[in-house]
Design an enzyme around this catalytic site. Structure first.
Site, PDB file in Angstrom:
ATOM      1  CB  SER A   9      -2.616 138.068  84.615  1.00 40.04           C
ATOM      2  OG  SER A   9      -2.797 139.392  84.150  1.00 40.04           O
ATOM      3  CE  LYS A  14      -2.842 138.232  79.927  1.00 38.76           C
ATOM      4  NZ  LYS A  14      -2.944 137.572  81.247  1.00 38.76           N
TER       5      LYS A  14
END
Length: 872
Positions: free
Chosen positions: A743, A786
């Site tokens: 990511s 996140k």
């Protein structure tokens, strides 16, 4: 026929000092050897000797004196027993020792101790005759009536026992075949006597005296047996036979069987246990097993190790809740209120519990669901399991699985092993006493694996609704129905849970809390709990919501509320000191000298100045109540802030970008730094990176090199080959923490683009997403955690993959209102959203393609949106 000369023992005998009893001639005894002297005796005489005489020892009864030195030879009893060592068994656990089986031969008297070390040796004088073929008739004539009287009592005692038992019948035959002078010693060692009485018999050298001392012991034992038989007339014949068998079967301690009180009490316990088995509601198969085991138990001597094991097994079978259950509280409205009062937020989890209650109202025999709460530490996974049990009105039991690496902890041990036990599941059912509790399997993601098996594989049967109605524990070896148990597992991550086990559970994500949720939790639950624990009241301390927000943003950075709870505890302790000092000063002022009285007190009141919370001068008055905790008080109590908003400072130069990472502890922001220098075109990566993240870095540099002309990116010498005579160093701070995953791809591209273009990345932007070699942005996981991490860090714009747009529905409404989301499908859109004014695209160096730039900016603006607030 010529007379046979008596057998003589050696004149010099090694002495074995024993504390475990008195050995009489003609009897057999096992004794443990663990002292230094006795160990040397066994090793030197018994293990190395080859002749018959080397196996003859002098056994001396020893009474240990605590005041004597262990190195010195203790005072020796004058008379001992010469014995033949029949068997020697050695062991090294837990320390070196031997076990001897010795048979008494005759008495001896110590004449002189010849040596004391390494083991004592003495010159002895034999006191008893030892004949290979004794003249029994002559002995009977010499003893006369005393011998006959003793023989009559001995026969009466033996015949009161069950003659069908082989050991009893053999003892009866020995009475007729053994010489009369040997009977007092043998029967004294058989009947129930104390060591003191045996020592008196040993000291009776005269045969006549020995008979006179033994007859009262026989009479006492006979009277005890008569009394026992009277009390057992109502018992069954087979019970009487078992009572007679148990003591007789112990050859080395035959009369120990005559310890009547313990036997009687134990037999009553067995009858009680049998009655409990008959009245229990266990299934037919379990009944059959218990009936078989109780029959074996009745025929089993207590001295056998299997006796205690079988009895424990039967007691467990009786105590298990085969058909005992609690009634569920099915009031959905009351359940909703209870869950809301105990826990703030967690809407998805509460919804699932209420769904179960609703279906339970419609279907009574619904199988218990198998849920798995997955989330970072401190978000309330364990406590919500306890609240679920409270809501349903069920018993609650927690099983900690962290670090468990033996499958027997789940399935239990087989009863063939010493110290076998049932598994934690069956033991938990015994503890709660019902068959439909709430079981919390805590930390299921931290199960281990070892040579003893895989506990995660053992859980497959427990957590499978199609199998757990017939769960078989190795210890029970009988099926038990677990289908009514509500299993709740907790985990920080699903990555370490085996796929087969994960497939059997319903995963419910429990994400971290937002700042607003933490403030509500703090003032609803944490602060009242800490005040109660520290003996404070709201009239003594006040913590405003602004102060709580400062603690959340500056002193903690976590997904849960554990650190926040500890900070409140530190504040309460500091305030408790002030309150206690204030009470002491008030008492001191109240009891001051009356003569100094009002004038002195007024003077103090006029001169006293308000002191800070950290100062405690002797003349200071008690603090005014309530004590208000503001930022200055926080700094005095908790120290300087641990976390500051450092994003804008870190992004003050090109080559730095902010990414978003997921950890088992929740989401985190992650800085990526890049630097270039003259070199040979090498790429250096530091920061404890995994292979996947290293590949993402190589993908990023390859994509930028292939698109350098498009974005007019050059190295220090002006070449579009970015690695021409240039080395690049990529660093991920917090180097002690291992990092991996795809990511960070878009963050690395943005960081390198900032480095080569010389432009600064926006200081309020964070991003996440996987990249491909063609510049596409692929979806990643952990979006909610996140995004919450970006919100905690004070960022305003978050760039995510376009295919993760669906995950934004799970973001709380207040967080969505504070953040601006950009969904990107390619790296062009990422770069335009990450830099102020977009990122320049040109077909030739220094020339802007305005149409393409305008088209890209329009695409970005269409995706720069706020999602509508979700109700609830």
């Amino acid at each position: 026929m010529s007379s046979v000369s008596p057998i003589q023992i050696p004149r010099r005998l090694p002495l074995l000092l024993t504390n475990e009893g008195v050995l009489l001639p003609g009897s057999t005894m096992r004794t443990s050897v663990d002292s230094a002297r006795n160990l040397q005796l066994v090793r030197s005489r018994l293990l190395k000797g080859t002749s018959l005489q080397s196996t003859i020892l002098g056994v001396i009864p020893n009474t240990p004196d605590p005041a004597s030195d262990a190195q010195d030879l203790p005072p020796l009893h004058r008379i001992g027993t010469a014995a033949l060592a029949v068997q020697v068994v050695g062991s090294n656990w837990p320390k070196p020792h031997y076990t001897l089986l010795i048979t008494g031969l005759c008495r001896f008297q110590i004449v002189q101790v010849l040596k004391e070390k390494p083991y004592p040796v003495a010159e002895v004088e034999q006191l008893d005759r030892l004949e290979e073929f004794p003249n029994t008739c002559k002995t009977r004539e010499e003893l006369g009536e005393l011998s006959e009287q003793f023989y009559k009592y001995a026969v009466q005692l033996v015949e009161m026992l069950d003659m069908s038992v082989p050991a009893v019948a053999k003892l009866r035959r020995l009475l007729d075949s053994l010489p009369r002078e040997a009977l007092p010693d043998i029967l004294t060692s058989i009947i129930r006597t104390s060591n003191k009485e045996k020592l008196q018999i040993l000291d009776a050298v005269s045969l006549e005296e020995r008979f006179k001392m033994t007859i009262p012991l026989l009479v006492r034992q006979i009277e005890g047996l008569k009394l026992l038989q009277k009390t057992r007339k109502h018992k069954q014949d087979d019970d009487k036979r078992v009572i007679a068998i148990r003591p007789i079967r112990r050859i080395t301690h035959i009369p120990g069987a005559l310890e009547d009180d313990d036997e009687d009490e134990d037999n009553d316990d067995i009858v009680m246990l049998e009655r409990k088995i008959r009245t229990s509601s266990m299934p037919e198969q379990a009944h059959k097993v218990c009936d078989k085991e109780i029959k074996r138990l009745k025929k089993m001597p207590q001295s056998m190790p299997e006796y205690a094991l079988t009895r424990n097994y039967l007691e467990l079978m009786v105590e298990l809740p085969w058909n005992k259950s609690t009634t569920d509280r099915l009031d959905i409205r009351a359940a909703r209120i209870l869950l809301d009062n105990d826990h703030y937020a967690m809407e998805k989890l509460k919804k699932r519990v209420l769904e179960y209650l609703a279906v339970r109202q419609l279907k009574n025999n619904l199988k218990g669901p198998i849920l798995c709460f997955v989330g970072p530490p401190g978000v309330g996974k364990t406590s919500v399991g306890r609240s679920v049990a409270k809501t349903l009105g069920r018993e609650f039991h927690r099983i900690a699985l962290g670090g468990v690496c033996d499958q027997s902890d789940i399935r239990g041990h087989r009863r063939t092993y010493v110290g076998s036990m049932p598994g934690r599941i069956i033991n938990g059912l015994k503890t709660v006493g019902v068959n439909n509790p709430v079981f919390l399997l805590d930390e299921v993601d931290k199960l281990g694996k070892s040579l003893q098996g895989d506990p995660a594989a053992a859980l497959l049967e427990v957590l499978d609704p199609e199998q757990n109605h017939n769960f078989t524990d190795h210890y029970l070896n009988v099926a038990f129905d677990l289908s009514q148990v509500l299993f709740i597992a907790t985990a920080n991550t699903t990555a370490t849970i085996p796929p087969a086990l994960l497939d059997r559970m319903e995963i419910i994500q429990v994400p971290g809390y937002t700042q607003e949720e933490k403030i509500e939790i703090a003032h609803r639950h944490l602060i009242p709990k800490q005040l109660e624990q520290h003996g404070l009241t709201p009239q003594q301390i006040q913590i405003p919501q602004v102060t709580t927000l400062d603690i959340i943003t500056r002193y903690t950075r976590e997904a849960g509320v554990r650190s926040l709870d500890r900070k409140f505890g530190a504040i309460c302790r500091a305030v408790a000191v002030k309150v206690a000092e204030g009470q002491h000063k008030e008492a001191k002022l109240d009891h001051s000298d009356v003569a100094e009285g009002e004038g002195c007190r007024e003077h103090i009141l006029e001169d006293a100045k308000p002191e800070s919370i950290g100062d405690t001068p002797d003349l200071a008055l008690p603090p005014e109540m309530p004590i208000l905790i503001d930022f200055h008080a926080l700094k005095d109590i908790l120290g300087p802030p641990m976390y500051e908003m450092e994003v804008s400072e870190r992004l003050s130069q090109p080559g730095v970008a902010v990414g978003l990472a997921w950890t088992p502890l929740g989401g985190e922001i992650m800085f990526v730094e890049a630097s270039r220098m003259d070199g040979e075109g090498q790429l250096t990566l530091t920061g404890q990176l995994g292979d996947v993240m290293k590949e993402s870095a190589h993908l990023a540099i390859s994509w930028l090199r292939s698109n350098a002309k498009k974005y007019h990116l050059t190295n220090a010498s002006g070449s579009f080959d970015l690695l021409d005579n240039t080395d690049i160093h990529l660093h991920f701070p917090a180097g002690a923490v291992t990092k991996d995953g795809p990511s960070a791809g878009v963050t690395i591209v943005t960081c390198l683009a900032s480095l080569f273009s010389g432009r600064l990345v926006r200081s309020d932007v964070a991003m996440t997403g996987e990249i491909t070699l063609r510049g596409l942005v692929l979806p990643v996981g952990g979006i909610k955690d996140k995004v919450l991490a970006a919100h905690r860090a004070g960022l305003k714009r978050v760039i995510i993959p376009q295919r993760n747009e669906k995950d934004l529905e799970e973001i709380p409404g207040n967080v969505r209102q504070d953040l601006s989301f950009v969904t990107a499908s390619c790296l062009d859109e990422v770069l335009n959203a990450a830099f102020d004014g977009g990122f320049t695209v040109s077909t030739r160096p220094g020339l802007l393609n305005s149409k393409l730039h305008q088209k890209t900016r329009q695409g970005i603006n269409r995706r720069n949106f706020h999602l509508p607030k979700v109700s609830g």
